[in-house]
Design a protein around this motif. Structure first.
Motif, PDB file in Angstrom:
ATOM      1  N   GLU A  97      14.094  66.985 100.894  1.00 50.08           N
ATOM      2  CA  GLU A  97      14.301  65.662 101.471  1.00 50.08           C
ATOM      3  C   GLU A  97      13.240  64.660 100.997  1.00 50.08           C
ATOM      4  N   THR A  98      12.480  64.976  99.936  1.00 47.47           N
ATOM      5  CA  THR A  98      11.455  64.040  99.485  1.00 47.47           C
ATOM      6  C   THR A  98      12.098  62.699  99.145  1.00 47.47           C
ATOM      7  N   GLY A  99      11.390  61.634  99.491  1.00 42.78           N
ATOM      8  CA  GLY A  99      11.888  60.284  99.257  1.00 42.78           C
ATOM      9  C   GLY A  99      12.662  59.703 100.423  1.00 42.78           C
ATOM     10  N   ARG A 226      21.081  54.181  97.028  1.00 39.66           N
ATOM     11  CA  ARG A 226      20.525  55.416  96.474  1.00 39.66           C
ATOM     12  C   ARG A 226      20.468  55.330  94.960  1.00 39.66           C
ATOM     13  N   ASP A 227      21.464  54.733  94.350  1.00 36.20           N
ATOM     14  CA  ASP A 227      21.443  54.540  92.896  1.00 36.20           C
ATOM     15  C   ASP A 227      20.306  53.611  92.482  1.00 36.20           C
ATOM     16  N   VAL A 228      20.031  52.595  93.321  1.00 38.85           N
ATOM     17  CA  VAL A 228      18.920  51.675  93.036  1.00 38.85           C
ATOM     18  C   VAL A 228      17.599  52.429  93.035  1.00 38.85           C
ATOM     19  N   VAL A 229      17.412  53.302  94.020  1.00 43.42           N
ATOM     20  CA  VAL A 229      16.174  54.077  94.100  1.00 43.42           C
ATOM     21  C   VAL A 229      16.069  55.042  92.922  1.00 43.42           C
ATOM     22  N   MET A 230      17.167  55.641  92.532  1.00 41.21           N
ATOM     23  CA  MET A 230      17.145  56.512  91.353  1.00 41.21           C
ATOM     24  C   MET A 230      16.694  55.741  90.118  1.00 41.21           C
ATOM     25  N   ASN A 261       3.840  65.842  96.627  1.00 43.31           N
ATOM     26  CA  ASN A 261       5.149  65.260  96.349  1.00 43.31           C
ATOM     27  C   ASN A 261       5.071  63.739  96.206  1.00 43.31           C
ATOM     28  N   PRO A 262       5.831  63.152  95.306  1.00 43.87           N
ATOM     29  CA  PRO A 262       5.827  61.694  95.161  1.00 43.87           C
ATOM     30  C   PRO A 262       6.502  61.021  96.338  1.00 43.87           C
ATOM     31  N   VAL A 263       5.966  59.879  96.773  1.00 48.78           N
ATOM     32  CA  VAL A 263       6.560  59.156  97.900  1.00 48.78           C
ATOM     33  C   VAL A 263       7.991  58.734  97.588  1.00 48.78           C
ATOM     34  N   ILE A 264       8.263  58.360  96.365  1.00 49.87           N
ATOM     35  CA  ILE A 264       9.619  57.946  96.008  1.00 49.87           C
ATOM     36  C   ILE A 264      10.579  59.128  96.007  1.00 49.87           C
ATOM     37  N   GLY A 265      10.053  60.347  95.942  1.00 58.65           N
ATOM     38  CA  GLY A 265      10.884  61.543  95.963  1.00 58.65           C
ATOM     39  C   GLY A 265      11.178  62.069  94.572  1.00 58.65           C
ATOM     40  N   TYR A 266      11.550  63.335  94.511  1.00 58.83           N
ATOM     41  CA  TYR A 266      12.001  63.919  93.254  1.00 58.83           C
ATOM     42  C   TYR A 266      13.453  63.509  93.027  1.00 58.83           C
ATOM     43  N   ALA A 267      13.836  63.423  91.759  1.00 54.27           N
ATOM     44  CA  ALA A 267      15.195  62.973  91.434  1.00 54.27           C
ATOM     45  C   ALA A 267      16.251  63.874  92.069  1.00 54.27           C
ATOM     46  N   PHE A 268      16.030  65.187  92.040  1.00 48.79           N
ATOM     47  CA  PHE A 268      17.047  66.099  92.588  1.00 48.79           C
ATOM     48  C   PHE A 268      17.174  65.949  94.102  1.00 48.79           C
ATOM     49  N   ASP A 269      16.089  65.546  94.774  1.00 47.70           N
ATOM     50  CA  ASP A 269      16.166  65.315  96.219  1.00 47.70           C
ATOM     51  C   ASP A 269      16.848  63.985  96.537  1.00 47.70           C
ATOM     52  N   ILE A 270      16.501  62.952  95.787  1.00 47.85           N
ATOM     53  CA  ILE A 270      17.121  61.641  96.028  1.00 47.85           C
ATOM     54  C   ILE A 270      18.633  61.743  95.869  1.00 47.85           C
ATOM     55  N   ARG A 271      19.066  62.438  94.808  1.00 50.89           N
ATOM     56  CA  ARG A 271      20.511  62.589  94.575  1.00 50.89           C
ATOM     57  C   ARG A 271      21.191  63.326  95.725  1.00 50.89           C
ATOM     58  N   GLY A 272      20.450  64.197  96.414  1.00 51.65           N
ATOM     59  CA  GLY A 272      21.046  64.983  97.483  1.00 51.65           C
ATOM     60  C   GLY A 272      21.001  64.334  98.851  1.00 51.65           C
TER      61      GLY A 272
END
Length: 530
Positions: A97-99, A226-230, A261-272
């Motif tokens: 759930e990062t990000g 979510r796409d914007v954050v990605m 962990n990065p505050v913005i989140g890992y890409a695989f977490d953001i996508r999920g």
């Protein structure tokens, strides 16, 4: 529009930021320090005069539901700065759930059941239908577009119907139409903050809007956002070698604690992430006992307290969320990681340190200022000016302030000098500093710089509001920044010598280097534990 990384120059618990022209950590830079002036004694005099006035005027209450509020009447202009701080950030997240804290910050500007839609009842049905498809995709471990042609067609049809109902940016426009300035929000490792400046006449409007988005946020336009954050992540990390290097530094320095962990989140977490996940996150963390409000400027306590209680007091009390329990193991050797990328060489050196209110925190911050904070500091004078080995040297503390963290140096070698060559010189400067460099003159210069930056923040209503709100949540008292400042001004040369010997050690440091790939090789990441 919104800034996702907290970067206001608040000298809270020694968390200093890099100078604007320095090689800075990606999420910890916004404004440069003002120039050094006069004497330490003059600043101590200013602090002695200013702080009692602050202490006299501020009023702090805890509402029956647990929400903390600070009011500070200040100035003659009919305006105020309003700050809402929530004690949640990257350090409250785990892989999977990062990000999410940062993602919710984005969603908090999308409106409520009354603001942002033409028909909430119809919208709610459509949003629920989206989540059925999102849950199906998540259960199968795929993206929605991989569910099949029929599911994808339904997904697109639902979004088209929603677009006809949405009133885009209505929440923001409501603020702007009332003369708002600086409407923004930030998320960092510990805190999410929402802030704005408004005319005094709009105080009740602000109270209503802020309490509404705490009470009834709608996860509107979630999958578009979510796409914007990605895309933000791609620009700041995947496509930015220095951003990627800083991410690697954190994951190298921290093996267990969520600071890795990065505050913005890992890409695989953001996508999920799904809208349902954010709704659950909101229920957990956006509870009154986890929120502090500060209002600074044209404040009239006798008139304003009833309004504050009317709006913020209606938020139902709930249990406080659990905090992270992971404890970082003791580091027993230097760690190094190398990122190969087609970019100019640079490196970070990070040493472990304690956090405020530990008595070593203020001396460590003063030591960092002595080492790299001015053109006369040893690292600047030796590496940048005299030997011309480096183009820039800067320092910071982070990634957060709630748990044991890092003191970090960022160094950009000057061509044709290499990272290894400059690191060797860097180590010699630190050893010379420990041997004979902790002088009273350097200590005075460092204190003047800290005092200049600190007292300049007192001129800003927004900065004061952020200080008050975050301090109440983080340290249980709005006075924490002022207490820290007094401790910093009381630091002695002996204090600095002691923390230099104790904390600037190779067995407790991590180094991340950015190197150009060798001819004929692919870019890669190499790590080693010495």
């Amino acid at each position: 529009m919104r800034i996702e990384w907290a970067a206001a120059l608040i000298l809270l618990a020694g968390a200093y930021l890099f100078a604007q022209d320095a090689h800075a950590l990606p999420q910890e830079q916004e404004s440069a320090r003002p120039p050094v002036i006069a004497s330490t004694e003059s600043f101590m005099g200013s602090a002695t005069e200013v702080f009692p006035r602050v202490f006299e005027k501020i009023e702090v209450r805890t509402l029956p539901n647990g929400l903390s509020v600070a009011l500070y009447p200040r100035g003659n202009a009919p305006v105020f700065a309003g700050v809402v701080a929530v004690r949640v950030g990257g350090s409250d997240e785990h892989v999977g759930e990062t990000g999410i804290s940062h993602m919710f910050e984005h969603m908090a500007f999308k409106g409520t059941p009354e603001i942002g839609t033409k028909d909430y009842q119809k919208e709610r049905v459509l949003l629920d239908e989206l989540e059925v498809l999102a849950a199906q995709a998540a259960s199968e471990g795929v993206e929605v577009h991989d569910l099949g042609e029929e599911s994808l067609k339904l997904w697109n049809e639902i979004h088209e119907a929603l677009k006809r109902l949405w009133i885009t940016d209505q929440f923001t426009r409501e603020f702007e139409s009332r003369g708002a300035e600086g409407l923004n929000a930030t998320t960092d490792s510990e805190m999410t903050k929402y802030f704005v400046n408004l005319p005094r006449t709009e105080l009740e409007f602000w109270l209503k809007m802020e309490s509404e988005r705490i009470l009834r946020p709608v996860m509107r336009q979630f999958y578009q956002e979510r796409d914007v954050v990605m895309e933000e992540r791609r620009m700041r990390y995947e496509d930015d070698p220095e951003g990627k290097l800083y991410e690697l530094l954190r994951s190298t320095a921290f093996l267990a604690h969520p600071y890795k962990n990065p505050v913005i989140g890992y890409a695989f977490d953001i996508r999920g992430l799904t809208a349902r996940m954010l709704e659950s996150f909101h229920r957990r963390f956006y509870v009154p006992g986890n929120i502090a409000v500060a209002i600074v400027g044209d404040v009239r306590p006798s008139e304003d307290w009833p309004l504050i209680e009317k709006y913020f007091g209606r938020i139902p009390a709930k249990p406080l969320p659990a905090r992270p329990h992971a404890v970082e193991p003791v580091q027993q050797g230097e760690r190094r990681i190398v990122l190969e990328a087609d970019a100019s060489p640079s490196f970070y050196v990070a040493y472990r340190k304690v956090q405020y209110p530990h008595p070593d925190d203020a001396p460590i911050s003063v030591m960092l200022e002595m080492l790299a904070g001015s053109i006369t500091s040893p690292l600047q004078r030796t590496l940048v000016q005299r030997l011309r080995l480096a183009a820039s040297v800067s320092h910071a503390e982070g990634p957060g302030v709630a748990y044991p963290n890092l003191m970090m140096f960022a160094v950009r070698p000057r061509a044709p000098h290499t990272n290894v060559e400059v690191l060797e010189a860097f180590d010699r400067v630190l050893q010379d500093f420990k041997n004979s460099g902790v002088t009273q003159n350097r200590l005075d210069i460092a204190k003047r710089s800290i005092a200049t930056s600190y007292l300049s923040e007192l001129a800003s209503n927004t900065s004061l509001g952020k200080n008050f709100a975050t301090s109440m949540l983080q340290f249980g008292s709005w006075k924490a920044p002022f207490d820290w400042y007094e401790k910093a001004m009381a630091v002695t040369s002996a204090d600095v010598q002691r923390v230099a010997d104790q904390y600037l050690i190779h067995t407790a440091r991590s180094i991340a280097m950015l190197e150009r790939p060798k001819a004929g090789t692919q870019t890669s990441i190499n790590a080693e534990q010495q």
